[in-house]
Scaffold this motif. Structure first.
Motif, PDB file in Angstrom:
ATOM      1  N   ARG A  43     -22.321 -16.564  63.964  1.00 40.14           N
ATOM      2  CA  ARG A  43     -21.890 -17.941  64.174  1.00 40.14           C
ATOM      3  C   ARG A  43     -22.386 -18.388  65.548  1.00 40.14           C
ATOM      4  N   PHE A  44     -23.719 -18.415  65.697  1.00 40.54           N
ATOM      5  CA  PHE A  44     -24.280 -18.938  66.949  1.00 40.54           C
ATOM      6  C   PHE A  44     -23.798 -20.372  67.122  1.00 40.54           C
ATOM      7  N   ARG A  45     -23.316 -20.683  68.311  1.00 44.07           N
ATOM      8  CA  ARG A  45     -22.895 -22.041  68.646  1.00 44.07           C
ATOM      9  C   ARG A  45     -23.456 -22.378  70.020  1.00 44.07           C
ATOM     10  N   ILE A  46     -23.815 -23.640  70.197  1.00 43.14           N
ATOM     11  CA  ILE A  46     -24.305 -24.060  71.511  1.00 43.14           C
ATOM     12  C   ILE A  46     -23.138 -24.003  72.493  1.00 43.14           C
ATOM     13  N   VAL A  65     -28.337 -23.038  75.566  1.00 45.68           N
ATOM     14  CA  VAL A  65     -28.060 -21.634  75.265  1.00 45.68           C
ATOM     15  C   VAL A  65     -27.024 -21.601  74.135  1.00 45.68           C
ATOM     16  N   TYR A  66     -27.359 -20.877  73.084  1.00 47.31           N
ATOM     17  CA  TYR A  66     -26.446 -20.665  71.966  1.00 47.31           C
ATOM     18  C   TYR A  66     -25.872 -19.262  72.133  1.00 47.31           C
ATOM     19  N   GLU A  67     -24.599 -19.084  71.770  1.00 48.49           N
ATOM     20  CA  GLU A  67     -24.022 -17.755  71.923  1.00 48.49           C
ATOM     21  C   GLU A  67     -23.197 -17.361  70.713  1.00 48.49           C
ATOM     22  N   HIS A  77     -24.547 -12.115  71.860  1.00 48.09           N
ATOM     23  CA  HIS A  77     -25.913 -12.540  71.589  1.00 48.09           C
ATOM     24  C   HIS A  77     -26.079 -13.935  72.185  1.00 48.09           C
ATOM     25  N   TYR A  78     -27.199 -14.132  72.886  1.00 46.58           N
ATOM     26  CA  TYR A  78     -27.500 -15.422  73.494  1.00 46.58           C
ATOM     27  C   TYR A  78     -28.903 -15.832  73.074  1.00 46.58           C
ATOM     28  N   LEU A  99     -35.801 -17.133  73.323  1.00 42.57           N
ATOM     29  CA  LEU A  99     -35.496 -15.833  73.921  1.00 42.57           C
ATOM     30  C   LEU A  99     -34.115 -15.438  73.398  1.00 42.57           C
ATOM     31  N   TRP A 100     -34.014 -14.243  72.841  1.00 47.65           N
ATOM     32  CA  TRP A 100     -32.744 -13.764  72.302  1.00 47.65           C
ATOM     33  C   TRP A 100     -32.303 -12.569  73.134  1.00 47.65           C
TER      34      TRP A 100
END
Length: 144
Positions: A43-46, A65-67, A77-78, A99-100
């Motif tokens: 659930r990447f979210r900004i 940046v999403y995290e 995870h960013y 970039l992850w």
């Protein structure tokens, strides 16, 4: 008298438990996040609180940046967008779109390899490569 903040020790500490993947995927960041969320069940979210701001040529540039924090683990995870309006978060990697960073708990090299393979399977992804700390000249740009 001017003082300059030396962030090299801080950068080393920030990256000591991190893996960084460089991704070439010329698609919109929100579309890429959606695809990652589908593939990995993330659930990447900004997170606007950790957005990176750089000032170059008397202008401000903002890099979203999403995290995502894995539940029950000390693993985060960013996902950084590497380009904004002609400027780059990591100018030494102009060819990379994203970039992850995987940071926190120890992650095996086989798990990193599995993540890379899964990212490569996403439509629009052209390249996924692990970046070593020695190759990153502007590490401090990734610190939030």
């Amino acid at each position: 008298m001017k003082f300059k903040l030396d962030v090299s020790d801080m950068a080393d500490g920030f990256f000591e438990d991190a893996h960084l993947l460089g991704i070439v995927a010329p698609i919109r960041d929100y579309q890429f996040c959606w695809q990652l969320n589908q593939r990995f069940r993330f659930r990447f979210r900004i997170n606007n609180d950790i957005e990176i701001q750089l000032t170059k040529k008397n202008r401000n540039y903002y890099f979203p940046v999403y995290e995502y924090h894995e539940p029950g683990q000390f693993l985060s995870h960013y996902l950084y967008k590497n380009q904004h309006d002609g400027e780059y978060l990591l100018p030494e990697f102009r060819h990379l779109d994203f970039l992850w960073m995987i940071k926190g708990d120890e992650v095996s090299s086989s798990a990193i390899g599995d993540i890379q393979q899964s990212i490569r399977a996403i439509g629009g992804v052209q390249l996924v490569v692990e970046l070593t700390n020695e190759k990153i000249k502007n590490k401090e740009h990734l610190i939030f």
